[in-house]
Design a protein around this motif. Sequence first.
Motif, PDB file in Angstrom:
ATOM      1  N   LYS A  21      55.262  46.420  42.145  1.00 20.82           N
ATOM      2  CA  LYS A  21      53.841  46.701  41.955  1.00 20.82           C
ATOM      3  C   LYS A  21      53.266  45.845  40.834  1.00 20.82           C
ATOM      4  CE  LYS A  21      53.947  51.574  43.408  1.00 20.82           C
ATOM      5  NZ  LYS A  21      53.675  52.978  42.975  1.00 20.82           N
ATOM      6  N   ALA A  22      52.052  45.343  41.063  1.00 17.51           N
ATOM      7  CA  ALA A  22      51.362  44.565  40.042  1.00 17.51           C
ATOM      8  C   ALA A  22      49.921  45.050  39.936  1.00 17.51           C
ATOM      9  CB  ALA A  22      51.388  43.078  40.374  1.00 17.51           C
ATOM     10  N   VAL A  23      49.440  45.127  38.703  1.00 19.68           N
ATOM     11  CA  VAL A  23      48.065  45.543  38.412  1.00 19.68           C
ATOM     12  C   VAL A  23      47.331  44.350  37.806  1.00 19.68           C
ATOM     13  CG1 VAL A  23      46.596  47.075  37.036  1.00 19.68           C
ATOM     14  CG2 VAL A  23      48.730  47.942  38.055  1.00 19.68           C
ATOM     15  N   ILE A  24      46.237  43.958  38.428  1.00 19.91           N
ATOM     16  CA  ILE A  24      45.454  42.819  37.944  1.00 19.91           C
ATOM     17  C   ILE A  24      44.139  43.347  37.374  1.00 19.91           C
ATOM     18  CG2 ILE A  24      44.373  40.634  38.541  1.00 19.91           C
ATOM     19  CD1 ILE A  24      46.309  40.390  40.866  1.00 19.91           C
ATOM     20  N   LEU A  25      43.891  43.031  36.113  1.00 22.51           N
ATOM     21  CA  LEU A  25      42.698  43.523  35.424  1.00 22.51           C
ATOM     22  C   LEU A  25      41.523  42.609  35.752  1.00 22.51           C
ATOM     23  CD1 LEU A  25      44.292  44.376  31.961  1.00 22.51           C
ATOM     24  CD2 LEU A  25      44.148  45.802  34.025  1.00 22.51           C
ATOM     25  N   ALA A  26      40.677  43.059  36.668  1.00 25.21           N
ATOM     26  CA  ALA A  26      39.565  42.235  37.161  1.00 25.21           C
ATOM     27  C   ALA A  26      38.212  42.852  36.836  1.00 25.21           C
ATOM     28  CB  ALA A  26      39.698  42.025  38.674  1.00 25.21           C
ATOM     29  N   ARG A  27      38.187  43.759  35.837  1.00 22.19           N
ATOM     30  CA  ARG A  27      36.952  44.472  35.497  1.00 22.19           C
ATOM     31  C   ARG A  27      36.107  43.739  34.463  1.00 22.19           C
ATOM     32  NH1 ARG A  27      32.726  46.380  34.424  1.00 22.19           N
ATOM     33  NH2 ARG A  27      32.060  48.555  34.491  1.00 22.19           N
TER      34      ARG A  27
END
Length: 273
Positions: A9-15
Motif C-alpha cells: 500500500k502507498a499513500v500519495i499526498l496530493a492535497r
Amino acid sequence: MSDSSKPNKAVILARGLGSRMRRESDEASLTKEQSAAADQGVKAMISFGRPFLDYVISGLADAGYDDICLVIGPEHDMIRDYYDSIPKSRVKISYAIQEEPLGTANAVLAAEEFAGEDAVVVLNSDNYYPVDAYRALHELDGSGLIGFDPEALIEKSNIAADRVGAFAFVVADADGNMEEIVEKPDAQTIARLGDEAVVSMNLWRFTPAIFAAAKQVPLSTRGEYELQDAVRQAIADGDPFTVVPLAEGVLDMSNRDDIASVADALNELEVVL
C-alpha cells in the motif's frame, strides 16, 4: 490482513494547495495545458505527455506497490475524474479526503481507514523518487524513511545547491535510527548536524502507530499539523524510525521553474498503470 512487513500500500499526498506553482514565472517554457494545471495549483496533474502523477504511480508499481490511495481535497475533481476514467492494469486507486488543508500530519491521518492494520509507504505527489527507494522501504521491518545524500541530490536531481537547505535534515544514531530531524536548517545548523546528516524528501514507511501520534500533535506556528511532529511523537511513544541512506536523486516540482527540467528527465520513461 496483509503482511505488514511487506507492504503493498502507498499513500500519495496530493492535497497541497500548490501556492508556489501559481506564482508568475517564464510562461514561454510551459504548454497551455501545463500552465492551466499550474494556475490551479494542482501540481500532480501537470502534463508531460501524461500527468506527472502517472509517472509517480508507475514507479510505485515497478517496486511492487499496487494499492494506491490519493489524499485529495474535496475540490479535486480533476484528479478523481481522471483516475476513475483511465484503464489500469497494475494498480488499484482509491481516495481519502482531507477536508481542510491542515498540514501533512492531518493529510496522513485522512488515510487511516485505507491503511487499516497494514504498513504504508507515504510520499509527496510533486516528487519523482527512484524506484530503488521504494524497494528499500519495502524491506524494512518497522517505520522508517529514506535519507538522501545531499551531494547526490545536487548531482543527480534538478535541485540546486542553494535549495537543499529548504528540506529537512536528518541525523541517525549508532543503530541507524532517527535521532534528530530539522526542517529547513540554516547553514550554522547544517554544520552542527555534521557530514553524516542526510536529507528527508518526505518519503516514509509508517506502521499504524503514526495515526495515534498524528492525533496527539498540536498545531504548529504555521497553523498546521506537521508530519515531522507526528514522527517525533511516534518515536517518543516507542516506534523507532530507521534512516535508510540512499545516494540518489529526486525530481522536485515545487514551482513553475522546475517544470522544464522535470520534462527533460521524464522524457524517456515508460508509464504503465
